[in-house]
Design an enzyme around this catalytic site. Structure first.
Site, PDB file in Angstrom:
ATOM      1  N   GLU A 148       0.702  -1.264  -0.037  1.00  0.00           N
ATOM      2  CA  GLU A 148       0.061   0.122  -0.061  1.00  0.00           C
ATOM      3  C   GLU A 148       0.846   1.269   0.047  1.00  0.00           C
ATOM      4  O   GLU A 148       2.075   1.278   0.102  1.00  0.00           O
ATOM      5  CB  GLU A 148      -0.830   0.039   1.277  1.00  0.00           C
ATOM      6  CG  GLU A 148      -0.267  -0.410   2.499  1.00  0.00           C
ATOM      7  CD  GLU A 148       0.795   0.302   2.987  1.00  0.00           C
ATOM      8  OE1 GLU A 148       0.729   1.533   2.957  1.00  0.00           O
ATOM      9  OE2 GLU A 148       1.847  -0.321   3.241  1.00  0.00           O
ATOM     10  N   GLU A 290       4.608  -0.212   0.545  1.00  0.00           N
ATOM     11  CA  GLU A 290       4.377  -0.407  -0.882  1.00  0.00           C
ATOM     12  C   GLU A 290       4.362  -1.925  -1.340  1.00  0.00           C
ATOM     13  O   GLU A 290       4.221  -2.199  -2.507  1.00  0.00           O
ATOM     14  CB  GLU A 290       5.789   0.183  -1.545  1.00  0.00           C
ATOM     15  CG  GLU A 290       6.087   1.892  -1.197  1.00  0.00           C
ATOM     16  CD  GLU A 290       7.225   2.059  -1.834  1.00  0.00           C
ATOM     17  OE1 GLU A 290       8.089   1.428  -2.847  1.00  0.00           O
ATOM     18  OE2 GLU A 290       7.940   3.258  -1.760  1.00  0.00           O
TER      19      GLU A 290
END
Lengths: 320, 320
Positions: A148, A290
């Site tokens: 994310e 990420e």
């Protein structure tokens, strides 16, 4: 998994790798699990709670990093290239223009500030869950990774950890992208105010809507959809683990499909993983998000399956 | 390593990966460390102490596994293929015929039983150290991994751990390839007898000769030779860590060149790593040897260097 014991090694000596293959096999419903086709899905969204000054970076960085993902310059791009994974960047509600190349699942320009009311409306949560499940159904891969991007989302993750597990804010917050101790205290205070504001909410989906981000709710739907189709998912760090908590609260059957890639340097993460009763694959002191930890764990899964498939048996090798 | 802080991520957020690149850079004496050319060296040898019944497998398995390495059916073959590493199998003194394809550095048909006298003669230790250093000098690679094969060598490693660190045998032994608790007690007793026999030996090379295997002494020379030429080495599990202890006792300057790949399931390994003051890259409950943990850690090193080289800077990406 009798095959493991027929291979030329002392029984059980590949430890965690043997367990991982077993988990993949059970998730995929086959004795010969596959990890050849793998995708990384990065869910992105902005958070209203950033107006409380809970992050070391300004909110605008979310959109800038989405652009960086598309340009190929971020850590996750490098790691997915290394791990030979397709990368899918999903805009679930970034406060900015849609970047060409992202998958459009926008539900607004960031969530509302959870200190003042629910972060999402009930309808937004519902749509996010559907969006995520749809993405999981549509993905042509054997195993997915989830990560994310969203400035402010460690604060949302800490609030979810508190609400689902009954932990106090001081134990549930960490430095995020780089707060000092005063910043961490302020963040705990903000989470505390949010918890007081939503004290009456007790159902799993309601809690997700009260504190979560669009990217987190969409990822929750993805995990549920992946479990439904028998696709194992490699979960990234603290935020993705908080999402796993949400998904597990909604439907506990999701848990066996999740591989927890790493324990991060974000202070509460180890405790969250203990609450989930899981053992992360890696411990590298990462705190990037990420999907970075999930991408780094992928070669371990790949190696585990390759060993299971490629090693000689005692009989074949004339050993023993 | 100012470059790390210019890349599009919160400072320090790649944790251990940032440290690994720094270590490789210092070892190679360059700001842009390389890991493209990598080799795994597996040192093999037999141990006289096996006649004390300290292993779950018969001594003949060493030679059988060497043949398996050459046939490509062992775990290390699969893992090196995954990690794109050249594999070098070195026969340092297996009790059996030389297998075609192995590198011949044989010093005998297994060591002597260290309970009755030194495992190796002073001349054999000297030759093993030279052999190993020569191999390190001759290897055309940026980073090497080291592993081993030798039935009985966890017993030798435990004895070295005791002798170098003043640990009692009960705390220094583990199950090896699969002893039960009674077997572990017998192994501790054998190590204790060895320690009593060689109580007068106190110099680093003498201790190595008293208890070590040909494969362990040759690996010791390899580590020393690698440090001398500025080549970092990824060290496998318990036995290779005991070798690192020997190498460090001979010349402490070797330590910064060693990356400890994993903490194994062999009981004393965690404590040995603590004594060395190092933090292993992986914790996967492995207890196979062969270099398996070192091969599994290689993609982590590769990813760390790729991130350092491949990520965009804040300026390039317009982030912040």
């Amino acid at each position: 998994m009798a095959r493991w014991n027929s291979l030329t090694k002392p029984p059980g000596s590949l430890g965690r790798l043997e367990e991982l293959v077993l988990q993949l096999a059970l998730a995929q419903g086959t004795e010969r699990p596959q990890v050849a086709r793998r995708s990384m899905v990065v869910f992105c969204g902005d958070h209203g709670v950033t107006e409380e000054g809970v992050s070391a970076f300004p909110k605008a960085v979310t959109g800038q990093m989405v652009a960086n993902f598309l340009a190929g310059g971020a850590a996750i791009n490098v790691l997915c290239k290394q791990a030979r994974m397709e990368t899918l960047i999903v805009d679930c509600g970034v406060d900015g223009e849609l970047v060409a190349g992202t998958v459009d699942r926008r539900l607004g320009r960031g969530t509302a500030n959870f200190v003042n009311g629910p972060a999402m409306s009930a309808e937004q949560v519902e749509r996010a869950l559907e969006n995520g499940a749809g993405l999981a159904r549509g993905l042509a891969c054997d195993v997915a990774g989830v990560g994310e991007m969203g400035i402010g989302n460690t604060t949302a993750a800490s609030a979810l950890f508190c609400a689902y597990c009954g932990i106090g804010p001081e134990e549930a917050v960490g430095a995020g992208t780089g707060l000092d101790e005063a910043g961490i205290r302020r963040k705990a205070e903000v989470v505390g105010r949010g918890l007081a504001r939503h004290a009456g909410v007790s159902d799993a989906v309601g809690i997700l809507g009260a504190f979560g981000g669009f990217e987190m709710a969409t990822m929750t739907g993805f995990l549920l959809g992946a479990a439904e189709r028998g696709m194992p998912v490699v979960v990234d760090g603290f935020i993705a683990s908080a999402v796993a908590l949400a998904a597990g609260a909604i439907d506990a059957r999701v848990m066996p499909y999740l591989v927890f890639s790493h324990v991060s340097a974000e202070r509460p993460h180890r405790r969250l993983l203990e609450k989930l009763g899981v053992w992360p694959v890696l411990d590298l002191d990462l705190r990037l998000g990420e999907g970075s930890g999930a991408a780094l764990a992928m070669p371990v899964l790949e190696a585990a399956v390759a060993l299971y498939e490629g090693m000689a048996t005692f009989g074949e090798a004339g050993v023993g």
